[in-house]
Design a protein around this motif. Structure first.
Motif, PDB file in Angstrom:
ATOM      1  N   LEU A 291      84.908 -21.483  35.616  1.00  0.00           N
ATOM      2  CA  LEU A 291      84.683 -22.420  36.715  1.00  0.00           C
ATOM      3  C   LEU A 291      83.910 -23.645  36.258  1.00  0.00           C
ATOM      4  O   LEU A 291      84.100 -24.748  36.782  1.00  0.00           O
ATOM      5  CB  LEU A 291      83.937 -21.721  37.853  1.00  0.00           C
ATOM      6  CG  LEU A 291      84.781 -20.820  38.749  1.00  0.00           C
ATOM      7  CD1 LEU A 291      83.888 -20.009  39.686  1.00  0.00           C
ATOM      8  CD2 LEU A 291      85.791 -21.643  39.547  1.00  0.00           C
ATOM      9  N   ALA A 292      83.047 -23.478  35.260  1.00  0.00           N
ATOM     10  CA  ALA A 292      82.274 -24.610  34.739  1.00  0.00           C
ATOM     11  C   ALA A 292      83.157 -25.628  34.039  1.00  0.00           C
ATOM     12  O   ALA A 292      82.726 -26.762  33.803  1.00  0.00           O
ATOM     13  CB  ALA A 292      81.197 -24.104  33.777  1.00  0.00           C
ATOM     14  N   SER A 299      73.407 -27.474  40.084  1.00  0.00           N
ATOM     15  CA  SER A 299      72.926 -26.739  41.256  1.00  0.00           C
ATOM     16  C   SER A 299      73.478 -27.352  42.548  1.00  0.00           C
ATOM     17  O   SER A 299      73.777 -26.634  43.506  1.00  0.00           O
ATOM     18  CB  SER A 299      71.399 -26.720  41.284  1.00  0.00           C
ATOM     19  OG  SER A 299      70.872 -28.049  41.292  1.00  0.00           O
ATOM     20  N   ALA A 300      73.617 -28.687  42.570  1.00  0.00           N
ATOM     21  CA  ALA A 300      74.155 -29.341  43.764  1.00  0.00           C
ATOM     22  C   ALA A 300      75.602 -28.937  44.007  1.00  0.00           C
ATOM     23  O   ALA A 300      76.014 -28.683  45.145  1.00  0.00           O
ATOM     24  CB  ALA A 300      74.043 -30.857  43.629  1.00  0.00           C
ATOM     25  N   CYS A 301      76.393 -28.854  42.923  1.00  0.00           N
ATOM     26  CA  CYS A 301      77.791 -28.438  43.056  1.00  0.00           C
ATOM     27  C   CYS A 301      77.867 -26.980  43.479  1.00  0.00           C
ATOM     28  O   CYS A 301      78.675 -26.614  44.339  1.00  0.00           O
ATOM     29  CB  CYS A 301      78.531 -28.659  41.748  1.00  0.00           C
ATOM     30  SG  CYS A 301      80.246 -28.069  41.781  1.00  0.00           S
ATOM     31  N   GLU A 328      74.821 -18.853  39.328  1.00  0.00           N
ATOM     32  CA  GLU A 328      75.089 -19.815  38.260  1.00  0.00           C
ATOM     33  C   GLU A 328      75.847 -19.180  37.111  1.00  0.00           C
ATOM     34  O   GLU A 328      76.752 -19.789  36.544  1.00  0.00           O
ATOM     35  CB  GLU A 328      73.767 -20.415  37.766  1.00  0.00           C
ATOM     36  CG  GLU A 328      73.927 -21.675  36.909  1.00  0.00           C
ATOM     37  CD  GLU A 328      74.262 -21.351  35.451  1.00  0.00           C
ATOM     38  OE1 GLU A 328      74.873 -22.202  34.772  1.00  0.00           O
ATOM     39  OE2 GLU A 328      73.915 -20.241  34.997  1.00  0.00           O
ATOM     40  N   LYS A 329      75.532 -17.931  36.780  1.00  0.00           N
ATOM     41  CA  LYS A 329      76.199 -17.262  35.659  1.00  0.00           C
ATOM     42  C   LYS A 329      77.692 -17.068  35.909  1.00  0.00           C
ATOM     43  O   LYS A 329      78.486 -17.004  34.964  1.00  0.00           O
ATOM     44  CB  LYS A 329      75.543 -15.916  35.373  1.00  0.00           C
ATOM     45  CG  LYS A 329      75.693 -14.889  36.492  1.00  0.00           C
ATOM     46  CD  LYS A 329      75.043 -13.566  36.126  1.00  0.00           C
ATOM     47  CE  LYS A 329      75.246 -12.529  37.236  1.00  0.00           C
ATOM     48  NZ  LYS A 329      74.632 -11.229  36.882  1.00  0.00           N
ATOM     49  N   ASP A 330      78.088 -16.978  37.186  1.00  0.00           N
ATOM     50  CA  ASP A 330      79.506 -16.800  37.515  1.00  0.00           C
ATOM     51  C   ASP A 330      80.335 -18.010  37.095  1.00  0.00           C
ATOM     52  O   ASP A 330      81.524 -17.877  36.783  1.00  0.00           O
ATOM     53  CB  ASP A 330      79.675 -16.560  39.013  1.00  0.00           C
ATOM     54  CG  ASP A 330      79.001 -15.281  39.484  1.00  0.00           C
ATOM     55  OD1 ASP A 330      78.952 -14.321  38.691  1.00  0.00           O
ATOM     56  OD2 ASP A 330      78.521 -15.260  40.628  1.00  0.00           O
ATOM     57  N   ALA A 373      81.478 -35.431  45.703  1.00  0.00           N
ATOM     58  CA  ALA A 373      81.159 -36.033  44.404  1.00  0.00           C
ATOM     59  C   ALA A 373      80.312 -35.117  43.516  1.00  0.00           C
ATOM     60  O   ALA A 373      80.370 -35.184  42.300  1.00  0.00           O
ATOM     61  CB  ALA A 373      80.455 -37.366  44.605  1.00  0.00           C
ATOM     62  N   ALA A 374      79.533 -34.221  44.130  1.00  0.00           N
ATOM     63  CA  ALA A 374      78.632 -33.380  43.351  1.00  0.00           C
ATOM     64  C   ALA A 374      79.379 -32.482  42.371  1.00  0.00           C
ATOM     65  O   ALA A 374      78.830 -32.082  41.346  1.00  0.00           O
ATOM     66  CB  ALA A 374      77.781 -32.526  44.283  1.00  0.00           C
TER      67      ALA A 374
END
Length: 380
Positions: A291-292, A299-301, A328-330, A373-374
């Protein structure tokens, strides 16, 4: 609810449906035809495009491997293509898995046009549903009709059956393409589908357990290697039965696959879970996508994405939707159960993850354009 009722799928069909009438070659052309199909290279997609609607090679499928497996068969096909722009509607992509009936059902059915087919349909139409289930029967003269139906929630939160559009058309002589017209409420648009893969099913013994595996075969060696990387090929030590199904979501320069593993080791029922596999073809071959790699991993996204996910789960009736928020790790886990479906990211949840087992599994679809936009990745 837009859920995976896999404990029903393993036996007959699931509650979210589209009715389909089509002939058996939609699920797969006779094996004798396979050797005559010529390979064709997939169309190029932009490197950043998550959609995978370009056709892949329809090369001959290798003969079923001789092994310890007790039974192997061709079990269906994966189709993908587009519904063209209409007078008052935009174009969209369409992906369709159609599975042949099990051998026992075929043998017991004396009516040559009465074989029941099941499967799933996906599309990325604006404001449309991301998932349909399909059920149907064979029809003569290479023609078919697909009537969309899906379970949804009304304003009071009660389950209702929603009727969708109708896809009607015909197969090509060699069974590798399908064309026709999508219609709904007086609107009509042309569609074209290409058979991108055929499903192979293998049944074998794994220790004390019965193992059933189903997976797509495309004829493209690189893509088929990705499929094979998701195969499990065995049950766990204490299982008495397990079913492993790898489903194609999109094939092309971007490949999106979903693996479901169901296992039973005693008790009231078995359990199942999902794993995703997404790759993008580059100069050095296929590279895994997390996903990254699709979203800007800030964090905003993540907050924006989770808001959309939880809202989608609530719309689908997940009793504990808030538990579907990602960590976040996902975002950096390439095996995380998400798939890429046109302009949507779809996250898949197994039983117990966002509700009790009786609620089944859920999927939450989030459109990239809704994230703001984030979540847009930097262009440099």
């Amino acid at each position: 609810m837009q859920r995976h009722a896999v404990h029903h799928v393993l036996q007959k069909s699931i509650g979210v449906r589209a009715f389909v009438t089509l002939m058996g070659t939609l699920g797969g052309v006779a094996a004798a035809q396979a050797g005559s199909e010529a390979a064709s290279a997939p169309s190029a997609l932009p490197a950043s495009a998550p959609a995978a609607s370009a056709p892949v090679a329809s090369a001959p499928i290798a003969p079923l491997a001789k092994s310890k497996e007790q039974h192997e068969r061709l079990a269906g096909a994966f189709w993908q293509g587009t519904v063209g722009k209409g007078a008052d509607s935009p174009a969209w992509n369409l992906w369709l898995n159609v599975y042949d009936p099990p051998p026992k059902a075929q043998e017991g059915d004396k009516d040559p046009v009465a074989d029941t087919l099941t499967g799933e349909a996906y599309d990325d139409r604006p404001q449309g549903r991301a998932f349909w289930s399909i059920e149907g029967r064979n029809a003569p003269e290479r023609r078919f009709v697909w009537r969309e139906r899906a379970e949804a929630l009304d304003a009071a939160g009660q389950a209702v059956m929603r009727e969708g559009g109708t896809l009607s058309g015909a197969l090509s002589v060699d069974g590798t393409t399908a064309t026709g017209t999508w219609s709904d409420g007086g609107r009509s648009q042309p569609f074209t589908l290409k058979r991108a893969a055929r499903y192979q099913e293998a049944i074998s013994a794994s220790g004390q357990a019965r193992l059933t595996e189903r997976y797509p075969v495309t004829g493209d060696a690189a893509i088929d290697a990705l499929v094979q990387s998701l195969r499990v090929r065995r049950c766990d030590q204490y299982d008495t039965e397990c079913v492993i199904r790898i489903s194609a979501i999109g094939l092309g320069d971007t490949v999106s696959l979903l693996r479901m593993v169901w296992a039973y080791s005693g008790g009231a029922h078995g359990n199942y879970s999902f794993a995703g596999g997404n790759w993008r073809r580059g100069a050095q071959g296929f590279l895994p996508i997390a996903l990254a790699d699709v979203l800007n991993p800030t964090s905003a996204c993540l907050q924006s994405f989770n808001t959309q996910l939880v809202d989608a789960l609530k719309r689908e009736g997940a009793p504990e939707a808030s538990r579907g928020a990602l960590k976040e790790k996902d975002l950096r886990n390439a095996a995380f159960p998400f798939t890429l479906q046109g302009d949507r990211i779809v996250v898949h949840y197994g039983p117990y993850e966002v509700g009790p087992y009786s609620s089944g599994a859920f999927r939450a679809a989030v459109r990239l354009d809704d994230l703001g936009a984030a979540c847009k990745r930097p262009t440099t």
